[in-house]
Scaffold this motif. Structure first.
Motif, mmCIF file in Angstrom:
data_model
loop_
_atom_site.group_PDB
_atom_site.id
_atom_site.type_symbol
_atom_site.label_atom_id
_atom_site.label_comp_id
_atom_site.label_asym_id
_atom_site.label_seq_id
_atom_site.Cartn_x
_atom_site.Cartn_y
_atom_site.Cartn_z
ATOM 1 N N GLY A 152 0.773 -1.239 0.000
ATOM 2 C CA GLY A 152 0.000 0.000 0.000
ATOM 3 C C GLY A 152 0.799 1.280 0.000
ATOM 4 N N ALA A 153 2.064 1.251 0.425
ATOM 5 C CA ALA A 153 2.841 2.495 0.487
ATOM 6 C C ALA A 153 3.188 2.977 -0.920
ATOM 7 C CB ALA A 153 4.110 2.293 1.314
ATOM 8 N N ASN A 154 3.319 4.321 -1.064
ATOM 9 C CA ASN A 154 3.612 4.900 -2.382
ATOM 10 C C ASN A 154 4.580 6.071 -2.314
ATOM 11 O OD1 ASN A 154 1.761 6.690 -1.165
ATOM 12 N ND2 ASN A 154 1.190 7.503 -3.178
ATOM 13 N N VAL A 155 5.273 6.201 -1.185
ATOM 14 C CA VAL A 155 6.220 7.308 -1.002
ATOM 15 C C VAL A 155 7.482 6.757 -0.346
ATOM 16 C CG1 VAL A 155 6.647 9.451 0.303
ATOM 17 C CG2 VAL A 155 4.412 9.087 -0.761
ATOM 18 N N VAL A 156 8.651 7.279 -0.783
ATOM 19 C CA VAL A 156 9.914 6.957 -0.114
ATOM 20 C C VAL A 156 10.609 8.277 0.198
ATOM 21 C CG1 VAL A 156 12.191 5.875 -0.354
ATOM 22 C CG2 VAL A 156 10.163 4.705 -1.236
ATOM 23 N N MET A 157 11.205 8.359 1.371
ATOM 24 C CA MET A 157 11.876 9.602 1.777
ATOM 25 C C MET A 157 13.376 9.373 1.970
ATOM 26 S SD MET A 157 8.877 10.771 4.467
ATOM 27 C CE MET A 157 9.708 12.253 5.029
ATOM 28 N N PRO A 158 14.134 9.472 0.874
ATOM 29 C CA PRO A 158 15.579 9.252 1.004
ATOM 30 C C PRO A 158 16.228 10.362 1.832
ATOM 31 C CG PRO A 158 14.858 9.217 -1.300
ATOM 32 C CD PRO A 158 13.737 9.776 -0.501
ATOM 33 N N ASN A 159 17.166 9.953 2.670
ATOM 34 C CA ASN A 159 17.823 10.907 3.562
ATOM 35 C C ASN A 159 19.012 11.542 2.854
ATOM 36 O OD1 ASN A 159 19.157 12.193 5.674
ATOM 37 N ND2 ASN A 159 18.548 10.618 7.144
ATOM 38 N N ILE A 160 18.983 12.874 2.687
ATOM 39 C CA ILE A 160 20.123 13.546 2.056
ATOM 40 C C ILE A 160 20.809 14.511 3.032
ATOM 41 C CG2 ILE A 160 19.114 13.323 -0.267
ATOM 42 C CD1 ILE A 160 18.733 16.473 -0.074
ATOM 43 N N THR A 161 20.569 14.324 4.321
ATOM 44 C CA THR A 161 21.261 15.129 5.333
ATOM 45 C C THR A 161 22.771 14.970 5.151
ATOM 46 O OG1 THR A 161 19.445 14.645 6.850
ATOM 47 C CG2 THR A 161 21.476 15.514 7.828
ATOM 48 N N PRO A 162 23.537 16.093 5.209
ATOM 49 C CA PRO A 162 24.991 15.958 5.053
ATOM 50 C C PRO A 162 25.565 14.898 6.007
ATOM 51 C CG PRO A 162 24.370 18.272 5.082
ATOM 52 C CD PRO A 162 23.116 17.488 5.366
ATOM 53 N N ARG A 163 26.514 14.122 5.462
ATOM 54 C CA ARG A 163 27.161 13.013 6.188
ATOM 55 C C ARG A 163 27.514 13.336 7.631
ATOM 56 N NH1 ARG A 163 26.306 8.414 5.405
ATOM 57 N NH2 ARG A 163 25.588 8.278 3.306
ATOM 58 N N GLU A 164 28.147 14.518 7.810
ATOM 59 C CA GLU A 164 28.678 14.856 9.132
ATOM 60 C C GLU A 164 27.579 14.909 10.205
ATOM 61 O OE1 GLU A 164 29.098 18.763 6.706
ATOM 62 O OE2 GLU A 164 30.006 19.118 8.676
ATOM 63 N N TYR A 165 26.346 15.108 9.776
ATOM 64 C CA TYR A 165 25.257 15.226 10.758
ATOM 65 C C TYR A 165 24.393 13.974 10.835
ATOM 66 C CZ TYR A 165 26.327 20.154 9.908
ATOM 67 O OH TYR A 165 26.963 21.349 9.750
ATOM 68 N N ARG A 166 24.426 13.195 9.774
ATOM 69 C CA ARG A 166 23.373 12.178 9.610
ATOM 70 C C ARG A 166 23.277 11.201 10.781
ATOM 71 N NH1 ARG A 166 22.753 9.377 3.847
ATOM 72 N NH2 ARG A 166 23.232 11.533 3.238
ATOM 73 N N ASP A 167 24.436 10.707 11.237
ATOM 74 C CA ASP A 167 24.370 9.706 12.298
ATOM 75 C C ASP A 167 24.001 10.308 13.652
ATOM 76 O OD1 ASP A 167 24.801 7.593 10.634
ATOM 77 O OD2 ASP A 167 26.991 7.743 10.786
ATOM 78 N N LYS A 168 23.991 11.616 13.696
ATOM 79 C CA LYS A 168 23.630 12.262 14.965
ATOM 80 C C LYS A 168 22.111 12.414 15.119
ATOM 81 C CE LYS A 168 27.978 14.732 15.471
ATOM 82 N NZ LYS A 168 28.663 14.830 14.161
ATOM 83 N N TYR A 169 21.390 12.219 14.045
ATOM 84 C CA TYR A 169 19.923 12.338 14.129
ATOM 85 C C TYR A 169 19.366 10.973 14.490
ATOM 86 C CZ TYR A 169 15.495 14.681 13.134
ATOM 87 O OH TYR A 169 14.256 15.266 13.237
ATOM 88 N N GLU A 170 19.712 10.539 15.720
ATOM 89 C CA GLU A 170 19.420 9.150 16.055
ATOM 90 C C GLU A 170 18.124 9.024 16.862
ATOM 91 O OE1 GLU A 170 22.398 6.955 18.251
ATOM 92 O OE2 GLU A 170 21.750 5.094 17.303
#
Ligand code: 5AD
Length: 345
Positions: free
Chosen positions: A285-303
């Motif tokens: 049923g899903a029809n949307v995907v939200m790829p994460n493009i947050t800059p590398r240096e921050y991405r793992d901090k959004y935990e």
């Protein structure tokens, strides 16, 4: 009797709460029938297009105390960051170059980004010709109105759970009433509105998931984010069991049957618990995907929860990978903005 329910739902007929509950709790082989029916309804109403929304996690500061969330203000283990307005606009430009048509600006509840700062950022991004989704938590009505005036198209604010007591217990200092009032405001302001809930929260009754679904339909929402609760070791719910992936898929499938035109993302939390979880959602049923493009240096901090960034690699690799996966599922990337059918877009 449950297969009868599936037929009723596919025909747009009303079902009782008991009937819906049996499907929320469906196990094999009924759940396969539920998933297949949702996939057919998705194909009939929305076709093969999957809309991509590039996600930019602009700040992990948060003044809230949500018991399940890694961004909670009391979590001292998290290194905090804020992207500057320039960095945010630059990342949006990258999204445009990669071929995305929407950026989602998401953060904890962070008052550092006041009304004017966000308004400035939104104006700049709108000049690029991108659609803008905001997901910045419960903000003042004046701010929400201002951002809409400068062109923000959509707003995501999950209601998390419609059970008042559970909501209160999980969100110290907050109330379900205020949450719902903000959702109403967003609708009045003309945003395309997304709400949604976690599946498998500690103390959550399956009956409540039925009420969550009926609430989404009643609002009505343009979008609904539905993901499993994922236990986070840096929160008070560290030792609680995570939600079930298959049950979450049941709820996504039911959302599709109850709201044929809604935008339903294949949520990241599904991918955190099972490597193929997000792609499974696209088939129920899903029809949307939200790829994460947050800059590398921050991405793992959004935990928000562990294993959230299960998909690694560069932004262009990630996009190619999604394209390949979609091809394999006989789906294709949506061409337009993918605005809500409820608002005639
Ligand atoms: N597990 C699953 N989802 C979570 N969120 C926050 N923490 C968790 C968790 N531990 C979800 C909430 C929030 C969204 C940004 O992330 O539903 O609205």
């Amino acid at each position: 009797m449950e297969t009868q329910t599936l037929k009723q739902l596919a025909a747009g007929e009303e079902c009782s709460r008991e009937q819906l509950l049996a499907l929320v709790e469906a196990e094999s082989p009924l759940q396969q029938a539920l998933w297949a029916q949702a996939d057919r309804v998705r194909a009939r109403f929305l076709g093969q297009e999957v809309h991509l929304r590039a996600l930019i996690e602009i700040s992990n500061y948060c003044c809230c105390h949500c018991l399940y969330c890694g961004l909670r203000s009391a979590n001292g283990r998290l290194q905090r960051y804020r992207m500057s307005p320039e960095e945010i606009v630059d990342t949006a430009k990258e999204a445009l170059q990669l071929g995305y048509k929407t950026v989602v600006l998401q953060s904890g509840e962070d008052p550092w980004y006041d009304g004017d700062k966000i308004a400035g950022i939104v104006s700049e991004i709108k000049k690029l010709g991108l659609a803008v989704t905001l997901s910045l938590g419960e903000r003042r009505p004046e701010e929400l109105a201002l951002w809409r005036r400068v062109g923000a198209d959509r707003y995501l604010l999950r209601h998390e759970t419609i059970d008042r007591e559970l909501y209160q217990g999980l969100h110290p200092g907050r109330s379900l009433e205020a949450r719902l009032e903000t959702l109403e405001q967003l609708r009045r302001l003309g945003y395309q509105v997304g709400a949604g809930m976690m599946v498998g929260l500690p103390q959550q009754r399956t009956e409540t998931l039925v009420e969550d679904l009926l609430f989404l339909r009643r609002l009505p929402v343009d979008m609904a984010g539905i993901g499993p609760f994922v236990a986070n070791g840096s929160t008070p719910l560290a030792d609680a069991p995570s939600g079930r992936v298959d049950r979450t898929l049941n709820v996504v499938a039911l959302a599709r049957l109850l709201m044929p035109y809604a935008h339903l993302p294949a949520t990241t939390a599904l991918g955190a618990l099972e490597s193929q979880g997000r792609w499974a959602a696209l088939q129920v049923g899903a029809n949307v995907v939200m790829p994460n493009i947050t800059p590398r240096e921050y991405r793992d901090k959004y935990e928000l929860y562990p294993n959230k960034n299960s998909i690694q690699g560069s932004n262009s690799d990630a996009r190619e990978n999604i394209e390949k996966v979609l091809q394999g599922l006989n789906r294709r990337i949506g061409q337009g903005y993918g605005h809500s059918r409820l608002v005639g877009g």
